[in-house]
Design a protein around this motif. Structure first.
Motif, PDB file in Angstrom:
ATOM      1  N   TYR A  93       1.260  -5.206   3.622  1.00  0.00           N
ATOM      2  CA  TYR A  93       1.246  -5.681   2.246  1.00  0.00           C
ATOM      3  C   TYR A  93      -0.138  -6.209   1.865  1.00  0.00           C
ATOM      4  O   TYR A  93      -0.655  -5.883   0.806  1.00  0.00           O
ATOM      5  CB  TYR A  93       2.296  -6.761   2.007  1.00  0.00           C
ATOM      6  N   LEU A  94      -0.746  -7.002   2.737  1.00  0.00           N
ATOM      7  CA  LEU A  94      -2.067  -7.556   2.443  1.00  0.00           C
ATOM      8  C   LEU A  94      -3.099  -6.441   2.290  1.00  0.00           C
ATOM      9  O   LEU A  94      -3.921  -6.467   1.368  1.00  0.00           O
ATOM     10  CB  LEU A  94      -2.492  -8.540   3.536  1.00  0.00           C
ATOM     11  N   LEU A  95      -3.058  -5.457   3.173  1.00  0.00           N
ATOM     12  CA  LEU A  95      -4.030  -4.364   3.097  1.00  0.00           C
ATOM     13  C   LEU A  95      -3.844  -3.524   1.831  1.00  0.00           C
ATOM     14  O   LEU A  95      -4.824  -3.160   1.178  1.00  0.00           O
ATOM     15  CB  LEU A  95      -3.939  -3.485   4.337  1.00  0.00           C
ATOM     16  N   VAL A  96      -2.598  -3.221   1.478  1.00  0.00           N
ATOM     17  CA  VAL A  96      -2.355  -2.446   0.260  1.00  0.00           C
ATOM     18  C   VAL A  96      -2.777  -3.262  -0.959  1.00  0.00           C
ATOM     19  O   VAL A  96      -3.404  -2.743  -1.879  1.00  0.00           O
ATOM     20  CB  VAL A  96      -0.870  -2.006   0.168  1.00  0.00           C
ATOM     21  N   HIS A  97      -2.461  -4.545  -0.942  1.00  0.00           N
ATOM     22  CA  HIS A  97      -2.857  -5.422  -2.050  1.00  0.00           C
ATOM     23  C   HIS A  97      -4.383  -5.455  -2.199  1.00  0.00           C
ATOM     24  O   HIS A  97      -4.898  -5.337  -3.318  1.00  0.00           O
ATOM     25  CB  HIS A  97      -2.319  -6.839  -1.816  1.00  0.00           C
ATOM     26  N   LYS A  98      -5.097  -5.581  -1.089  1.00  0.00           N
ATOM     27  CA  LYS A  98      -6.567  -5.590  -1.148  1.00  0.00           C
ATOM     28  C   LYS A  98      -7.098  -4.276  -1.712  1.00  0.00           C
ATOM     29  O   LYS A  98      -8.048  -4.262  -2.487  1.00  0.00           O
ATOM     30  CB  LYS A  98      -7.169  -5.826   0.241  1.00  0.00           C
ATOM     31  N   TYR A  99      -6.484  -3.177  -1.300  1.00  0.00           N
ATOM     32  CA  TYR A  99      -6.930  -1.880  -1.813  1.00  0.00           C
ATOM     33  C   TYR A  99      -6.684  -1.781  -3.319  1.00  0.00           C
ATOM     34  O   TYR A  99      -7.566  -1.423  -4.086  1.00  0.00           O
ATOM     35  CB  TYR A  99      -6.219  -0.731  -1.093  1.00  0.00           C
ATOM     36  N   LEU A 100      -5.479  -2.094  -3.738  1.00  0.00           N
ATOM     37  CA  LEU A 100      -5.114  -1.915  -5.140  1.00  0.00           C
ATOM     38  C   LEU A 100      -5.806  -2.901  -6.070  1.00  0.00           C
ATOM     39  O   LEU A 100      -6.223  -2.539  -7.160  1.00  0.00           O
ATOM     40  CB  LEU A 100      -3.596  -2.021  -5.319  1.00  0.00           C
ATOM     41  N   HIS A 101      -5.918  -4.152  -5.640  1.00  0.00           N
ATOM     42  CA  HIS A 101      -6.409  -5.190  -6.550  1.00  0.00           C
ATOM     43  C   HIS A 101      -7.868  -5.587  -6.332  1.00  0.00           C
ATOM     44  O   HIS A 101      -8.510  -6.081  -7.253  1.00  0.00           O
ATOM     45  CB  HIS A 101      -5.501  -6.417  -6.463  1.00  0.00           C
TER      46      HIS A 101
END
Length: 157
Positions: free
Chosen positions: A70-78
């Motif tokens: 979740y943290l990695l996807v969040h960093k990528y998206l946001h």
């Protein structure tokens, strides 16, 4: 690459170079078929939802020291941080999210390489693939010639 473009009857459409070029390439193709300008925001939310809903399908590809999927996807998206495992997973998560295959034509090592990303979590797969082009860490999109009237210079956000 010109031969591939000609054989597929597509036009190369460049995308913004803002670390979300893959998402912009997908959005340009979805805008072509869905005719909506809210696709970018929808896609980001849908990818985030997919990564949470089916996290067990993706966590094996993530290093536990990285803070979790979740943290990695969040960093990528946001934050547009793409140089980690989640950035590599985004094409698969996107394919699963949209239930569409994604064909990636990469120019590297003096050749053209085709990678097919199939939805692994299947519901109602749309067989018509999204087709993107990758060169020197930048994605562009390959748009069907008959729909080449859309804005090819950037995906709007």
């Amino acid at each position: 690459m010109d031969d591939v473009i000609k054989s597929l009857n597509v036009t190369l459409a460049h995308t913004l170079a803002d670390e979300h070029c893959f998402l912009h390439a997908v959005v340009l193709q979805l805008n072509e078929t869905l005719n909506t300008m809210q696709v970018y925001e929808f896609l980001m939310k849908a990818i985030e939802t997919e990564s949470r809903r089916n996290k067990n399908h993706y966590t094996n590809f993530i290093d536990e020291d990285s803070g979790g999927l979740y943290l990695l996807v969040h960093k990528y998206l946001h934050n547009k941080i793409f140089d980690h495992a989640a950035g590599d997973l985004i094409p698969q998560i996107t394919s699963n999210t949209l239930q569409k295959p994604i064909h990636i034509y990469s120019e590297r090592d003096g050749g053209i390489w085709k990678t097919i990303v199939q939805p692994k979590i299947t519901r109602n797969i749309n067989k018509s693939p999204l087709i993107v082009h990758l060169k020197e860490y930048h994605y562009s999109t390959l748009i069907n010639e008959k729909n080449a009237s859309i804005n090819k210079t950037s995906a709007s956000r």
